[in-house]
Design a protein around this motif. Structure first.
Motif, PDB file in Angstrom:
ATOM      1  N   GLU A  82      36.117  54.880  45.368  1.00 43.42           N
ATOM      2  CA  GLU A  82      36.775  54.525  46.625  1.00 43.42           C
ATOM      3  C   GLU A  82      38.247  54.186  46.397  1.00 43.42           C
ATOM      4  OE1 GLU A  82      34.522  51.396  48.491  1.00 43.42           O
ATOM      5  OE2 GLU A  82      32.730  52.636  48.600  1.00 43.42           O
ATOM      6  N   GLN A  83      38.522  53.464  45.347  1.00 42.18           N
ATOM      7  CA  GLN A  83      39.916  53.100  45.045  1.00 42.18           C
ATOM      8  C   GLN A  83      40.748  54.331  44.692  1.00 42.18           C
ATOM      9  OE1 GLN A  83      41.263  50.115  45.601  1.00 42.18           O
ATOM     10  NE2 GLN A  83      39.244  49.572  46.383  1.00 42.18           N
ATOM     11  N   PHE A  84      40.179  55.253  43.899  1.00 40.85           N
ATOM     12  CA  PHE A  84      40.928  56.457  43.557  1.00 40.85           C
ATOM     13  C   PHE A  84      41.174  57.316  44.781  1.00 40.85           C
ATOM     14  CE2 PHE A  84      39.434  55.938  39.037  1.00 40.85           C
ATOM     15  CZ  PHE A  84      40.710  55.777  38.503  1.00 40.85           C
ATOM     16  N   ARG A  85      40.188  57.397  45.684  1.00 39.91           N
ATOM     17  CA  ARG A  85      40.367  58.177  46.907  1.00 39.91           C
ATOM     18  C   ARG A  85      41.485  57.576  47.772  1.00 39.91           C
ATOM     19  NH1 ARG A  85      35.013  59.074  45.878  1.00 39.91           N
ATOM     20  NH2 ARG A  85      34.200  57.238  46.943  1.00 39.91           N
ATOM     21  N   LYS A  86      41.559  56.255  47.803  1.00 40.52           N
ATOM     22  CA  LYS A  86      42.615  55.584  48.564  1.00 40.52           C
ATOM     23  C   LYS A  86      43.992  55.866  47.959  1.00 40.52           C
ATOM     24  CE  LYS A  86      39.768  51.817  50.342  1.00 40.52           C
ATOM     25  NZ  LYS A  86      39.499  50.378  50.269  1.00 40.52           N
ATOM     26  N   LEU A  87      44.032  55.915  46.629  1.00 33.73           N
ATOM     27  CA  LEU A  87      45.301  56.190  45.953  1.00 33.73           C
ATOM     28  C   LEU A  87      45.753  57.641  46.145  1.00 33.73           C
ATOM     29  CD1 LEU A  87      44.749  54.281  42.586  1.00 33.73           C
ATOM     30  CD2 LEU A  87      46.315  53.659  44.448  1.00 33.73           C
ATOM     31  N   ALA A  88      44.780  58.532  46.281  1.00 38.17           N
ATOM     32  CA  ALA A  88      45.102  59.957  46.445  1.00 38.17           C
ATOM     33  C   ALA A  88      45.641  60.142  47.830  1.00 38.17           C
ATOM     34  CB  ALA A  88      43.860  60.825  46.242  1.00 38.17           C
TER      35      ALA A  88
END
Length: 93
Positions: A87-93
């Motif tokens: 979820e955090q990586f998706r938010k950063l992308a």
């Protein structure tokens, strides 16, 4: 980057189930060495072997049972971490 975090939780759970089955089998081992020579020194030796061997099997089964529990709880933890990081990586992308 998210695929790096993926863990095969199903395989980890299956490992836990397999280890649990093996632990149960090993812990269930019982020995019964009967010596038919009362008063013989062999009788006390075989009794000691019986008791010590059973204790060793039970200890081994307990340790494998602990490994099974760690595998099961590890699968849940990996899934939770994988989801949170994903979820955090998706938010950063």
């Amino acid at each position: 980057m998210v695929e790096i975090l993926q863990v095969d939780a199903t395989a980890l759970r299956e490992l836990g189930k397999t280890l649990t089955g093996q632990a149960d089998l090993i812990t269930g081992i019982t020995l019964n060495v009967a010596v038919t020579m009362p008063g013989s020194p062999v009788h006390s030796v075989t009794t000691a072997i019986d008791e010590n061997a059973e204790a060793a099997f039970h200890a081994m089964g307990d340790r494998i049972g602990q490994m099974a529990r760690v595998a099961g709880s590890g699968a849940k933890t990996y899934e939770e971490v994988d989801q949170a990081f994903g979820e955090q990586f998706r938010k950063l992308a």
